[in-house]
Design a protein around this motif. Structure first.
Motif, PDB file in Angstrom:
ATOM      1  N   LEU A  42       2.548 -52.684 -15.350  1.00  0.00           N
ATOM      2  CA  LEU A  42       1.967 -53.346 -16.517  1.00  0.00           C
ATOM      3  C   LEU A  42       0.539 -53.800 -16.243  1.00  0.00           C
ATOM      4  O   LEU A  42      -0.302 -53.785 -17.147  1.00  0.00           O
ATOM      5  N   ALA A  43       0.263 -54.229 -15.011  1.00  0.00           N
ATOM      6  CA  ALA A  43      -1.096 -54.650 -14.671  1.00  0.00           C
ATOM      7  C   ALA A  43      -2.078 -53.493 -14.830  1.00  0.00           C
ATOM      8  O   ALA A  43      -3.163 -53.646 -15.411  1.00  0.00           O
ATOM      9  N   MET A  44      -1.693 -52.313 -14.334  1.00  0.00           N
ATOM     10  CA  MET A  44      -2.570 -51.153 -14.440  1.00  0.00           C
ATOM     11  C   MET A  44      -2.582 -50.582 -15.860  1.00  0.00           C
ATOM     12  O   MET A  44      -3.651 -50.265 -16.397  1.00  0.00           O
ATOM     13  N   GLY A  45      -1.399 -50.442 -16.458  1.00  0.00           N
ATOM     14  CA  GLY A  45      -1.336 -49.898 -17.813  1.00  0.00           C
ATOM     15  C   GLY A  45      -1.997 -50.814 -18.828  1.00  0.00           C
ATOM     16  O   GLY A  45      -2.678 -50.349 -19.746  1.00  0.00           O
ATOM     17  N   GLY A  46      -1.796 -52.122 -18.646  1.00  0.00           N
ATOM     18  CA  GLY A  46      -2.439 -53.075 -19.553  1.00  0.00           C
ATOM     19  C   GLY A  46      -3.946 -53.029 -19.457  1.00  0.00           C
ATOM     20  O   GLY A  46      -4.645 -53.104 -20.476  1.00  0.00           O
ATOM     21  N   TYR A  47      -4.463 -52.888 -18.230  1.00  0.00           N
ATOM     22  CA  TYR A  47      -5.921 -52.824 -18.092  1.00  0.00           C
ATOM     23  C   TYR A  47      -6.469 -51.525 -18.668  1.00  0.00           C
ATOM     24  O   TYR A  47      -7.579 -51.508 -19.219  1.00  0.00           O
ATOM     25  N   THR A  48      -5.713 -50.446 -18.553  1.00  0.00           N
ATOM     26  CA  THR A  48      -6.124 -49.205 -19.214  1.00  0.00           C
ATOM     27  C   THR A  48      -6.193 -49.412 -20.723  1.00  0.00           C
ATOM     28  O   THR A  48      -7.124 -48.942 -21.387  1.00  0.00           O
ATOM     29  N   GLY A  49      -5.193 -50.118 -21.277  1.00  0.00           N
ATOM     30  CA  GLY A  49      -5.234 -50.463 -22.702  1.00  0.00           C
ATOM     31  C   GLY A  49      -6.427 -51.325 -23.043  1.00  0.00           C
ATOM     32  O   GLY A  49      -7.044 -51.154 -24.104  1.00  0.00           O
ATOM     33  N   LEU A  50      -6.782 -52.247 -22.138  1.00  0.00           N
ATOM     34  CA  LEU A  50      -7.969 -53.072 -22.361  1.00  0.00           C
ATOM     35  C   LEU A  50      -9.228 -52.215 -22.410  1.00  0.00           C
ATOM     36  O   LEU A  50     -10.142 -52.469 -23.220  1.00  0.00           O
ATOM     37  N   GLY A  51      -9.283 -51.191 -21.557  1.00  0.00           N
ATOM     38  CA  GLY A  51     -10.427 -50.283 -21.593  1.00  0.00           C
ATOM     39  C   GLY A  51     -10.508 -49.519 -22.901  1.00  0.00           C
ATOM     40  O   GLY A  51     -11.598 -49.330 -23.458  1.00  0.00           O
ATOM     41  N   ILE A  52      -9.361 -49.076 -23.430  1.00  0.00           N
ATOM     42  CA  ILE A  52      -9.344 -48.373 -24.717  1.00  0.00           C
ATOM     43  C   ILE A  52      -9.799 -49.293 -25.843  1.00  0.00           C
ATOM     44  O   ILE A  52     -10.599 -48.902 -26.708  1.00  0.00           O
ATOM     45  N   ALA A  62      -8.034 -57.480 -27.500  1.00  0.00           N
ATOM     46  CA  ALA A  62      -8.522 -57.547 -26.122  1.00  0.00           C
ATOM     47  C   ALA A  62      -8.625 -58.990 -25.653  1.00  0.00           C
ATOM     48  O   ALA A  62      -8.295 -59.306 -24.498  1.00  0.00           O
ATOM     49  N   ARG A  63      -9.057 -59.866 -26.531  1.00  0.00           N
ATOM     50  CA  ARG A  63      -9.186 -61.291 -26.190  1.00  0.00           C
ATOM     51  C   ARG A  63      -7.825 -61.899 -25.839  1.00  0.00           C
ATOM     52  O   ARG A  63      -7.714 -62.701 -24.917  1.00  0.00           O
ATOM     53  N   GLU A  64      -6.797 -61.505 -26.577  1.00  0.00           N
ATOM     54  CA  GLU A  64      -5.462 -62.057 -26.337  1.00  0.00           C
ATOM     55  C   GLU A  64      -4.713 -61.306 -25.248  1.00  0.00           C
ATOM     56  O   GLU A  64      -3.748 -61.830 -24.682  1.00  0.00           O
ATOM     57  N   LEU A  65      -5.137 -60.091 -24.942  1.00  0.00           N
ATOM     58  CA  LEU A  65      -4.476 -59.292 -23.926  1.00  0.00           C
ATOM     59  C   LEU A  65      -4.797 -59.770 -22.521  1.00  0.00           C
ATOM     60  O   LEU A  65      -3.914 -59.782 -21.646  1.00  0.00           O
ATOM     61  N   SER A  66      -6.035 -60.172 -22.274  1.00  0.00           N
ATOM     62  CA  SER A  66      -6.451 -60.463 -20.900  1.00  0.00           C
ATOM     63  C   SER A  66      -5.680 -61.609 -20.241  1.00  0.00           C
ATOM     64  O   SER A  66      -5.332 -61.491 -19.049  1.00  0.00           O
ATOM     65  N   PRO A  67      -5.351 -62.727 -20.929  1.00  0.00           N
ATOM     66  CA  PRO A  67      -4.537 -63.738 -20.238  1.00  0.00           C
ATOM     67  C   PRO A  67      -3.145 -63.232 -19.866  1.00  0.00           C
ATOM     68  O   PRO A  67      -2.606 -63.587 -18.812  1.00  0.00           O
ATOM     69  N   PHE A 121       6.030 -57.630 -22.743  1.00  0.00           N
ATOM     70  CA  PHE A 121       4.575 -57.636 -22.675  1.00  0.00           C
ATOM     71  C   PHE A 121       3.983 -57.335 -24.051  1.00  0.00           C
ATOM     72  O   PHE A 121       3.086 -58.044 -24.530  1.00  0.00           O
ATOM     73  N   GLY A 122       4.489 -56.293 -24.696  1.00  0.00           N
ATOM     74  CA  GLY A 122       3.999 -55.942 -26.025  1.00  0.00           C
ATOM     75  C   GLY A 122       4.269 -57.024 -27.047  1.00  0.00           C
ATOM     76  O   GLY A 122       3.418 -57.322 -27.898  1.00  0.00           O
ATOM     77  N   TRP A 136      12.426 -57.690 -34.493  1.00  0.00           N
ATOM     78  CA  TRP A 136      13.073 -56.552 -33.861  1.00  0.00           C
ATOM     79  C   TRP A 136      12.519 -56.315 -32.453  1.00  0.00           C
ATOM     80  O   TRP A 136      13.268 -55.988 -31.526  1.00  0.00           O
ATOM     81  N   LEU A 137      11.226 -56.470 -32.293  1.00  0.00           N
ATOM     82  CA  LEU A 137      10.611 -56.262 -30.986  1.00  0.00           C
ATOM     83  C   LEU A 137      11.082 -57.311 -29.990  1.00  0.00           C
ATOM     84  O   LEU A 137      11.431 -56.992 -28.840  1.00  0.00           O
ATOM     85  N   TRP A 138      11.110 -58.580 -30.414  1.00  0.00           N
ATOM     86  CA  TRP A 138      11.584 -59.645 -29.535  1.00  0.00           C
ATOM     87  C   TRP A 138      13.051 -59.430 -29.172  1.00  0.00           C
ATOM     88  O   TRP A 138      13.454 -59.617 -28.016  1.00  0.00           O
TER      89      TRP A 138
END
Length: 226
Positions: free
Chosen positions: A45-55, A72-77, A195-196, A3-5
């Motif tokens: 997405l670059a800023m929001g994604g990094y905020t998510g990485l911080g969380i 976090a490991r899979e988010l950074s690439p 992205f998600g 459904w997400l895809w």
């Protein structure tokens, strides 16, 4: 996941068609304004994604949550990829508008620093044989780099930069006509869903990989015991 895809592909397709064929050209930028339908969502997405990485890093350091480490490991690439697209599309827009591919102003430089932070986190978490040590080191780096996110966001307000000020997130009223704003928001939603979906798919694969390794280790131990 299906459904997400499906939602991501549908919304992105609608946004792309709207931006390319239905949205008018800008009276100043001409057809070049269509680059913004990719550049602006990538910047968000670059800023929001990094905020998510911080969380996720806070969850990792405080609660030692293994799923936070994997995500976090899979988010950074993925975050590094969208930030690279942000820089590339910004350069494509800057050449006809500014007459140059790059300037060392506050906004562009802080986004470049954000790109290096994404790359640094992706490399650091994979630099240790012990995944937990790598996750701890990456979480610390992510939290230190989190200070750069408000710098990216407010750099055009704090310093005199060549980059234009915020035109969509203004409190009083957006500085864009609705014919340009609406397809931009649809594209932002579509790219966010993509992205998600990518991050979720990568995290799911990482979980399955860890389970397979755990089963292989258990079988090897049973074989040694026998």
């Amino acid at each position: 996941m299906p459904w997400l895809w499906a939602a991501a592909i549908l919304v992105t397709g609608i946004g792309a068609a709207w931006a390319l064929f239905l949205s008018p050209a800008d009276w100043q930028q001409g057809e070049t304004v269509r680059i913004m339908h990719v550049h602006v969502p990538m910047a968000w997405l670059a800023m929001g994604g990094y905020t998510g990485l911080g969380i996720l890093s806070i969850m990792s350091l405080i609660w030692r949550h293994p799923l936070a480490d994997l995500t976090a490991r899979e988010l950074s690439p993925v975050g590094a990829a969208v930030t690279a697209l942000c820089l590339a599309t910004g350069s494509l827009w800057g050449k006809p508008m500014w007459g140059t591919w790059w300037v060392w102003d506050a906004r562009l430089t802080s986004v470049l620093v954000l790109f290096f932070l994404w790359l640094g986190h992706a490399a650091l978490v994979r630099a240790f044989d012990d995944m937990e040590r790598g996750a701890r080191a990456g979480a610390i780096l992510a939290l230190v780099g989190l200070v750069n996110v408000p710098i990216v966001k407010f750099s055009v307000d704090w310093w005199n930069t060549l980059h234009q000020p915020a035109s969509v997130t203004r409190i009083d009223a957006p500085g864009m006509h609705v014919d340009l704003l609406y397809p931009l928001l649809v594209n932002a939603l579509g790219f966010s869903l993509l992205f998600g979906a990518v991050v979720l798919a990568r995290t799911r694969s990482a979980v399955m990989e860890r389970r397979v390794r755990a089963l292989q280790t258990a079988r090897a131990r049973r074989a040694e015991a026998a």
